[in-house]
Design a protein around this motif. Structure first.
Motif, PDB file in Angstrom:
ATOM      1  N   GLY A  11     -23.924 -12.812   7.218  1.00 47.09           N
ATOM      2  CA  GLY A  11     -23.864 -14.151   7.793  1.00 47.09           C
ATOM      3  C   GLY A  11     -23.008 -14.194   9.036  1.00 47.09           C
ATOM      4  N   GLU A  12     -22.383 -15.341   9.253  1.00 45.10           N
ATOM      5  CA  GLU A  12     -21.539 -15.563  10.429  1.00 45.10           C
ATOM      6  C   GLU A  12     -20.437 -14.504  10.510  1.00 45.10           C
ATOM      7  N   GLN A  13     -20.223 -13.965  11.679  1.00 44.89           N
ATOM      8  CA  GLN A  13     -19.254 -12.898  11.872  1.00 44.89           C
ATOM      9  C   GLN A  13     -17.918 -13.464  12.337  1.00 44.89           C
ATOM     10  N   THR A  14     -17.080 -13.879  11.394  1.00 45.69           N
ATOM     11  CA  THR A  14     -15.754 -14.405  11.733  1.00 45.69           C
ATOM     12  C   THR A  14     -14.701 -13.738  10.858  1.00 45.69           C
ATOM     13  N   ARG A  17     -14.426 -15.589   7.451  1.00 45.97           N
ATOM     14  CA  ARG A  17     -15.496 -15.226   6.520  1.00 45.97           C
ATOM     15  C   ARG A  17     -15.266 -13.819   5.968  1.00 45.97           C
ATOM     16  N   ASP A  62     -16.825 -24.637   5.114  1.00 43.77           N
ATOM     17  CA  ASP A  62     -17.471 -23.495   5.758  1.00 43.77           C
ATOM     18  C   ASP A  62     -17.711 -22.422   4.711  1.00 43.77           C
ATOM     19  N   HIS A  63     -18.717 -21.624   4.898  1.00 47.06           N
ATOM     20  CA  HIS A  63     -19.019 -20.482   4.026  1.00 47.06           C
ATOM     21  C   HIS A  63     -19.320 -20.937   2.594  1.00 47.06           C
TER      22      HIS A  63
END
Length: 87
Positions: A11-14, A17, A62-63
């Motif tokens: 998923g989102e690359q942060t 996360r 988020d997430h």
């Protein structure tokens, strides 16, 4: 202490996360224990998910997928603690 989780982030690359995903993965692997982390965000998110009364409590987070994953295993005897970075 030993490194217990390393994986690609789906998923989102942060950073947030990635840190929460590492804790969620450890949560999957063990039934009882203490997870140490230096991530205030991940510790808060993990604790929030485990203490939620129902899934609606974290629906705006988020997430969401990781919160759901953590909530599903909320009955495990897992504690999470903050540790300072060694440098």
């Amino acid at each position: 202490m030993i490194l217990a989780a390393a994986a690609r982030v789906n998923g989102e690359q942060t950073i947030n996360r990635a840190e929460l995903m590492a804790i969620a993965e450890l949560n999957l692997l063990v039934e009882k224990g203490i997870i140490l982390s230096d991530s205030a965000y991940a510790i808060h998110a993990f604790t929030f998910s485990r203490q939620a009364r129902c899934q609606l409590d974290f629906r705006m987070c988020d997430h969401l997928d990781l919160h759901q994953f953590i909530w599903d295993s909320r009955l495990k005897e897992i504690e999470i603690k903050k540790v300072a970075r060694p440098f």
